[in-house]
Structure formats: structure tokens, C-alpha cells
Write a protein that holds these residues in place. Structure first.
Motif, mmCIF file in Angstrom:
data_model
loop_
_atom_site.group_PDB
_atom_site.id
_atom_site.type_symbol
_atom_site.label_atom_id
_atom_site.label_comp_id
_atom_site.label_asym_id
_atom_site.label_seq_id
_atom_site.Cartn_x
_atom_site.Cartn_y
_atom_site.Cartn_z
ATOM 1 N N ARG A 185 44.972 59.663 31.394
ATOM 2 C CA ARG A 185 43.893 60.487 31.566
ATOM 3 C C ARG A 185 44.099 60.886 33.253
ATOM 4 N N LEU A 186 44.694 60.145 34.127
ATOM 5 C CA LEU A 186 45.107 60.796 35.416
ATOM 6 C C LEU A 186 46.232 61.897 35.209
ATOM 7 N N CYS A 187 47.108 61.412 34.282
ATOM 8 C CA CYS A 187 48.345 62.573 34.418
ATOM 9 C C CYS A 187 48.104 63.894 33.728
ATOM 10 N N ALA A 188 47.268 63.773 32.524
ATOM 11 C CA ALA A 188 46.995 64.794 31.740
ATOM 12 C C ALA A 188 45.653 65.415 31.898
ATOM 13 N N GLY A 189 44.630 64.692 32.823
ATOM 14 C CA GLY A 189 43.475 65.356 32.969
ATOM 15 C C GLY A 189 42.779 64.613 31.842
ATOM 16 N N THR A 190 41.415 64.263 32.233
ATOM 17 C CA THR A 190 40.340 63.912 31.490
ATOM 18 C C THR A 190 39.850 64.808 30.488
#
Ligand code: KG4
Ligand code: ZN
Length: 496
Positions: free
Chosen positions: A202-207
């Protein structure tokens, strides 16, 4: 020993979702999540940035599942760009720390690998791991803070992996977090190691991309499972390994092939497999007859071992001439054939898990593949196709955040902090008084066997082997690493 119980109360729940008690039966002090909202009296405004807020907050607020009981999150805390969370990871053989901002910006990270220490043993030696963590922890935390250009005084919270993992290793990180919590009045956020592997996506791809619910395939040295993630702390296990985790099978096969296994043999086996023919050896695809989402890698590992014995000479690599060109080709063929079937097994289980998950949760946002083995290029390229066929986005964290790292812990800390799943700062007087006590009696419980959720009804209930022993060096696991470990090995390995 800790006793664990189901929490039904709607308020004042422990940060774990289980109520950790001291040996005398009393509850630890200051364990209520909502007290931590003010960070030990330091009034800060924390807004979970819109971009990183879990979309299904209704689910989260109406009952987070963690471990063996349903519970509610504590009071929400605003987590935003002003929030600085330090994450500490010491559950196995990497000492790692990172500082992550509440809006998902990674400010600094550091890691001390123990690859060189455990390599000669062919697996993790818990006593050596603990000693190495103790030696490295202060410098690693200092390096993460320095890279972030900040100091401990400026932190909003300290997050630490409390389990699952090797208790003697977990304790080093928890102890550091307790000390920092007391010294700088920081709330402590207990982090679940496997959840952290999943949430870092979720941090890498965005929530916005990785919204709940999503399907996660977690493949590491100690864990191999498919889960439906409905919210932070709310997971159902669709299937897990009945014996070896894939990373463990990679490590052992790499060792039999005479490859370097320090820090995990997966990367070395993957590299050798590039030179081999994946169709050369007709190894079996595991568990084809079981139409569920469980995994098994012990049989495939044994098949590879038999091929090594037959075509190379066996002997755990000791009496084999590895330099011969033909043998290198044979080893490469075995590596490639092992990897092909290992990944095929992942592929088949993932396909079924998509169907199962959609029966209960038709609105899956994506598939997350995380854990150390998710760094493998063949795994990545194979699973992309399955996700495309299912019309679901596939999210892999970058390789450096697939293997154990501090960023996943710090980010998981941000997510949990926002939901009030934290403990208030350790009382400095208590901390001083209890300097010599077991950290479980002070604050922030160690949970070496912390379950991530309940098993789906269709999954096999009892796994054959404990995931906790997965990466322990074979000599510490009894005569045959594939069998149940003896109680003396358990004690030798420091496993509780
Ligand atoms: O997540 P992780 O760092 O630690 C655990 O939680 O277990 O995973 C480590 C595992 C090791 O078994 C290692 O061999 C495996 O991940 N691994 C790989 C690769 N990189 C790491 N396996 C296959 N291919 C890789 N490229
Ligand atoms: Zn891990």
C-alpha cells in the motif's frame, strides 16, 4: 508465559487484538490504544492522509480481526506528513530500521544483514542471530534516523515487529523500542511481521490502488500463504503450507546444490537456474490431487535432492566436485526444473485462491505478492499472466522491500497508529526499575506465534510443521530437518 484471550470489548482493546497478560495474571500497564493517541502527552496533529486512508474504514471501525478474537480498533489518530514513525525489525536474521512519514514518504532506512554469519551453517542459528542483532541494533536505528535527517525526539511513534518470529531475536527489537518509547515518550506500535510484508504494497503502489479487500500471496522463508485482506488486522487464510515454505525449499535446495545460502539461498538458485533447462527433470507439481489453496514444498525438495544424489553424487555438496562443466550444467538443470515446478505450484494455487476469494469478496482491488520470494524474477513474470487473466492488477513491492526490511514495519506502524492500534509510551520510571525484567512483563508483548487470522473453512486445518522453525539451521532442528523438531532442539534454538 503469556496467556492470550479473545477480546470482545468494544473499547480499550490491546494493540495486538489479544490481551497479553503478565504471568501474575494482571494486565500490562497503559495498554489501551486510545491513550497513545497523544503520544505520551505530546499533542500532535496526525491526519491519515486521504491518499493512504483505508477505503473500507467502515469495515475497520466495525470490527478488526486479529489473531483469535474480534475486536475494535481504538480511537483513530491523525496520521499525516507531519507524522514520523520509526520501524524496527529483528524477527529473524536481518536487523533493520526505517523512518517513514505518515503520508508514505520513506525518509531513511538501514539494514544489517547476517548473511555471512549464518551462511556456513546452512540456516539461521538463533543464538548467533540474537547476538548479531544486539550488536547492530543501536547503529542501525541511528543510521536510519541519520539518513532521515531527524532525531528520536522528533518521532511520533516507534513501531516494532512483535511476531511471528524467533523470540530471542524479536526481543532485541522490542527491547530497543521499549527503551526509546520510555526515553522519548513515544507510543509503541506492535507490528505483525507477515502483515507488514503485505501492507508495504500500500505504501509502494498507493492506498488508492491497493484498497481493501485485496488478495495477498505471501512467500518468504518462514511463511507461505494466501490471504484475503479485508482491512488492517482483518485477514482470512485461504491456504498455507503443510510443510516447507517456498523460501525454505529454495534455501535447502540451494545448499544441496553447493550454492551460497547466507541470507537465503533463493537468489543464488535463481541465478543458477538461468543457465539450466527447466524441462530437463520431470519433478512433480505438488498437491495436484488436493483441490484447495494449501501448499507443500517438502516433496519437491526431496525430488531435487534425489536428482542431486543420482546425477551429481549427493553428500550435501561436501564430496562433490562442483567445478566440472558438466556438473555445473546438471546443477543448473536441477535448479531450473525445481524452480519451474515450484512456481507452477504457486500459479495453480493462486488461480484457485482468486476464485475462492471472489466468492466471498467479489470486489477485490488487486493481488499483492510479497515476502522474500516475491523478489524472484520468474515468480514475478509468471504471476503477472494469472493476474491479467483474472483482470486484477498485480502489485509487487520492489525487491528490497520484499525481503525483510524496516520500511514495511514503519509503514505498518503508520497504518496501525491511524486506527489506534498502538500502546502508549512506556513509563520511564517503570522501564528503569524493570531494566532486568523480561520485556513481556513491562510493555509491548512478544508474540512469536502471532496468527495473522483465521483459516478459511476450505483450508486444511492442521499444518504439519511450525513456520517458526523454517529457517533454523538443520543441526538445530533434530536429525532430519523435515521432521518435527525435538524439544531439546527447540530449546537449543531458543524457540518458545
Ligand atoms: O521475507 P524474508 O526476507 O524473510 C522471512 O520472513 O522469511 O524471506 C527470505 C526468504 C529466503 O528463504 C530467501 O531464500 C528467499 O526469501 N528469497 C528468494 C529470493 N530472494 C529471497 N527466493 C527465491 N528467489 C529470490 N530472488
Ligand atoms: Zn519476512
Amino acid at each position: 508465559m503469556l496467556t492470550r484471550c479473545v477480546v470482545h470489548a468494544r473499547r480499550g482493546v490491546s494493540a495486538y487484538g489479544t490481551c497479553g497478560r503478565r504471568r501474575d495474571g494482571s494486565k500490562p500497564l497503559q495498554q489501551h490504544a486510545n491513550k497513545s493517541a497523544v503520544g505520551g502527552g505530546t499533542a500532535r496533529t496526525r491526519t491519515l492522509s486521504h491518499a493512504h486512508a483505508p477505503k473500507n474504514t467502515a469495515d475497520v471501525s466495525s470490527g478488526v480481526f486479529l489473531g483469535s478474537g474480534a475486536l475494535n480498533a481504538g480511537a483513530r489518530v491523525e496520521v499525516n506528513a507531519q507524522t514520523l514513525v520509526l520501524g524496527i525489525e529483528t524477527s529473524c536474521d536481518d536487523t533493520a530500521a526505517a523512518v517513514v512519514r505518515g503520508d508514505g514518504v520513506v525518509l531513511g532506512e538501514a539494514i544489517a544483514s547476517q548473511a555471512a554469519i549464518h551462511g556456513p551453517w546452512g540456516g539461521v542459528v538463533p543464538n548467533l542471530a540474537r547476538a548479531a542483532h544486539e550488536e547492530a541494533i543501536d547503529a542501525v536505528v541511528a543510521a536510519a534516523l541519520a539518513e532521515a535527517g531527524t532525531t528520536a525526539e522528533a518521532l511520533s511513534a516507534v513501531a516494532v515487529t512483535c511476531g511471528p518470529g524467533l523470540s530471542m531475536c524479536l526481543r532485541v527489537g522490542v527491547r530497543k523500542a521499549q527503551k526509546m518509547s520510555a526515553q522519548y515518550s513515544l507510543p509503541i506500535v506492535p507490528v505483525h511481521h507477515v502483515e507488514a510484508h503485505a501492507l508495504v504494497a500500500r505504501l509502494c503502489a498507493g492506498t488508492e490502488a491497493v484498497t481493501f479487500p485485496f488478495l495477498a500471496l505471501l512467500v518468504s522463508g518462514g511463511h507461505n500463504m494466501l490471504i484475503t485482506a479485508r482491512g488492517v488486522g482483518d485477514y482470512t487464510i485461504l491456504g498455507s503450507t503443510l510443510d516447507d515454505a517456498l523460501g525454505e525449499a529454495y534455501d535447502k535446495t540451494a545448499r544441496l546444490l553447493g550454492l551460497p545460502v547466507g541470507g537465503g539461498g533463493g537468489p543464488a538458485l535463481e541465478k543458477l537456474a538461468l543457465e539450466g533447462d527447466p524441462t530437463k527433470y520431470k519433478f512433480p507439481v505438488p498437491l495436484r490431487q488436493r483441490k484447495n489453496c494449501d501448499f507443500s514444498y517438502a516433496g519437491l525438495k526431496t525430488a531435487a535432492r534425489m536428482a542431486i544424489d543420482a546425477d551429481i553424487g549427493g553428500g550435501d555438496g561436501d564430496d562433490v566436485e562442483w567445478d566440472g562443466v558438466d556438473k555445473r550444467q546438471t546443477r543448473a538443470d536441477i535448479a531450473a526444473s525445481f524452480q519451474a515446478k515450484a512456481v507452477k505450484h504457486l500459479e495453480e494455487r493462486l488461480k484457485r485462491a482468486i476464485v475462492w476469494a471472489r466468492e466471498d469478496t467479489p470486489d477485490l482491488s488487486c493481488i499483492v505478492v510479497a515476502g522474500g520470494v516475491a523478489a524472484n524474477a520468474t515468480v514475478r513474470s509468471t504471476l503477472v499472466k494469472i493476474a491479467e487473466d483474472a483482470n486484477l492488477p498485480l502489485v509487487f513491492p520492489p525487491p528490497k522491500w520484499c525481503t525483510d526490511n524496516g520500511v514495511m514495519v514503519a509503514w505498518s506502524g503508520c497504518e496501525r497508529l491511524a486506527l489506534g492500534l498502538a500502546e502508549s509510551a512506556v513509563d520511564a520510571d517503570l522501564e528503569r526499575k524493570h531494566e532486568t525484567m523480561d520485556p513481556r512483563d513491562i510493555h509491548c508483548n512478544l508474540l512469536p506465534r502471532w496468527p495473522i487470522g483465521e483459516k478459511d473453512g476450505r483450508a486444511t486445518r492442521d499444518n504439519i510443521k511450525s513456520a517458526k522453525t523454517a529457517r533454523i539451521a538443520d543441526p538445530l532442528r533434530g536429525a532430519d530437518g523435515d521432521r518435527d523438531i525435538s524439544s531439546s532442539s527447540v530449546r537449543a534454538a531458543g524457540i518458545e
